[in-house]
Structure formats: structure tokens, C-alpha cells
Design a protein around this motif. Structure first.
Motif, PDB file in Angstrom:
ATOM      1  N   ASN A  46      -8.461 -12.602  14.300  1.00  0.00           N
ATOM      2  CA  ASN A  46      -8.282 -13.735  13.394  1.00  0.00           C
ATOM      3  C   ASN A  46      -7.164 -13.462  12.387  1.00  0.00           C
ATOM      4  O   ASN A  46      -6.440 -12.473  12.492  1.00  0.00           O
ATOM      5  N   ASP A  47      -7.023 -14.325  11.388  1.00  0.00           N
ATOM      6  CA  ASP A  47      -5.932 -14.223  10.422  1.00  0.00           C
ATOM      7  C   ASP A  47      -5.935 -12.900   9.663  1.00  0.00           C
ATOM      8  O   ASP A  47      -4.876 -12.398   9.281  1.00  0.00           O
ATOM      9  N   GLU A  48      -7.113 -12.319   9.442  1.00  0.00           N
ATOM     10  CA  GLU A  48      -7.223 -11.037   8.744  1.00  0.00           C
ATOM     11  C   GLU A  48      -7.162  -9.863   9.721  1.00  0.00           C
ATOM     12  O   GLU A  48      -7.509  -8.740   9.359  1.00  0.00           O
ATOM     13  N   ASN A  49      -6.746 -10.108  10.976  1.00  0.00           N
ATOM     14  CA  ASN A  49      -6.661  -9.111  12.042  1.00  0.00           C
ATOM     15  C   ASN A  49      -8.021  -8.497  12.371  1.00  0.00           C
ATOM     16  O   ASN A  49      -8.109  -7.366  12.825  1.00  0.00           O
ATOM     17  N   GLN A  50      -9.085  -9.252  12.127  1.00  0.00           N
ATOM     18  CA  GLN A  50     -10.438  -8.798  12.435  1.00  0.00           C
ATOM     19  C   GLN A  50     -10.790  -9.240  13.852  1.00  0.00           C
ATOM     20  O   GLN A  50     -10.549 -10.380  14.231  1.00  0.00           O
ATOM     21  N   PRO A  51     -11.374  -8.324  14.671  1.00  0.00           N
ATOM     22  CA  PRO A  51     -11.769  -8.721  16.030  1.00  0.00           C
ATOM     23  C   PRO A  51     -12.824  -9.829  16.001  1.00  0.00           C
ATOM     24  O   PRO A  51     -13.809  -9.738  15.271  1.00  0.00           O
ATOM     25  N   THR A  52     -12.597 -10.870  16.782  1.00  0.00           N
ATOM     26  CA  THR A  52     -13.490 -12.023  16.821  1.00  0.00           C
ATOM     27  C   THR A  52     -13.714 -12.441  18.261  1.00  0.00           C
ATOM     28  O   THR A  52     -12.791 -12.423  19.069  1.00  0.00           O
ATOM     29  N   VAL A  53     -14.940 -12.829  18.581  1.00  0.00           N
ATOM     30  CA  VAL A  53     -15.259 -13.364  19.905  1.00  0.00           C
ATOM     31  C   VAL A  53     -15.646 -14.827  19.721  1.00  0.00           C
ATOM     32  O   VAL A  53     -16.623 -15.139  19.044  1.00  0.00           O
ATOM     33  N   LEU A  54     -14.848 -15.710  20.324  1.00  0.00           N
ATOM     34  CA  LEU A  54     -15.113 -17.148  20.262  1.00  0.00           C
ATOM     35  C   LEU A  54     -15.963 -17.532  21.466  1.00  0.00           C
ATOM     36  O   LEU A  54     -15.495 -17.494  22.604  1.00  0.00           O
TER      37      LEU A  54
END
Length: 168
Positions: free
Chosen positions: A128-136
């Protein structure tokens, strides 16, 4: 009087049927269904209905087992799209595999989106925008079930509903 060699199929069919009805694991159910067809084939052959026994063996056991196996394999796979250069960290992948196995799914990582758009995908891994791993995740009910099973892991892995789905 019933001959003694008929007793195993006669007892096996209701016992396997009961185990099949009570089974939660789809793979165990396929094995039980296949053995149920085998016992039925034996019983038909024992009573002289060889044509029915062969039909049961071919259709009721072999063909149905093959079709159930294909259906289970295709419905228990969770396909996650991830960019090859921005892949999921191994510890997060292991945690996601563990979380998905709680609901009977296995993780399949896909590097390139399939040509049939997003119909074959269940989730996408992004940063995401904060470079945090995200699973959509594309399935609201699956996200709710995973949250009910282990809400801490869902928050920690940043599993969220895909915002492109809108109000669906």
C-alpha cells in the motif's frame, strides 16, 4: 439364509454410508464414496447382477471419483496474484497458508494474471501507500470467516476486502 461371503458388503455399505454422511473433509469423502461404490459392485456381483456390478464399478466408482476429485481440487484452491518483483515475504506466506488451511483452502501463488480477467483470482498481494504488505481479498464471506477464526492474524497480515469491488 444369506451366504457368509455376502455379509462384508452388506455390513460395509451402511457403515461406509454413515461415515460418508458424517465426513467433514472432502478428500476423505471421495475415498469413502469410492469404497461405497466398490462394496456395491461386490454386492451386485455376488447376487449375479454382473452387468449392474460393472456399471457401478465404472460409473459409480471410477467416473464419479474422478469428477469429484476435479471439483474438489478446483474449489479448494485460493489463487493469490503477486508481482514477481514484489513477492510476499516467506513468513507472511506461511502464516497465510496456515490461516487458509483452517477453512480447508490451499494457497496457490500466481505471478501473472490469467487472461480471463479477475474471475480466476481470489486475492492480490500489493504494497500500500506506506509500503506495508497488503492482501486484497475478493470474497467478503471468506474474509469474515478468516476474521472469525483468527482476527489477530488477519489484522497482522493486513487482509482487507478489495476496494475495487465497491458495494458488491
Amino acid at each position: 439364509m444369506t451366504p457368509s461371503y455376502v455379509i462384508p458388503p452388506l455390513l460395509g455399505i451402511p457403515l461406509i454410508g454413515l461415515a460418508l454422511v458424517r465426513c467433514d473433509d472432502p478428500w476423505k469423502a471421495v475415498v469413502l464414496r469410492s469404497s461405497l461404490g466398490g462394496f456395491a459392485s461386490l454386492l451386485f456381483a455376488t447376487y449375479g447382477a454382473v452387468d449392474v456390478a460393472v456399471t457401478e464399478a465404472l460409473v459409480g466408482t471410477l467416473l464419479s471419483t474422478l469428477l469429484y476429485t476435479v471439483a474438489i481440487k478446483s474449489t479448494t484452491t485460493f489463487r493469490l496474484l503477486q508481482h514477481p518483483q514484489a513477492s510476499m515475504p516467506p513468513e507472511q506466506e506461511q502464516q497465510l497458508r496456515r490461516l487458509l488451511s483452517m477453512v480447508g483452502l490451499r494457497l496457490e501463488l500466481i505471478g501473472i494474471a490469467p487472461s480471463s480477467a479477475t474471475g480466476d483470482l481470489h486475492a492480490a498481494f500489493i504494497r500500500n501507500d506506506e509500503n506495508q504488505p497488503t492482501v486484497l481479498i475478493r470474497h467478503r464471506s471468506l474474509l469474515a470467516e478468516l476474521t472469525a477464526r483468527d482476527s489477530h492474524a488477519v489484522r497482522e497480515m493486513n487482509l482487507i476486502l478489495d476496494p475495487s469491488l465497491g458495494s458488491r
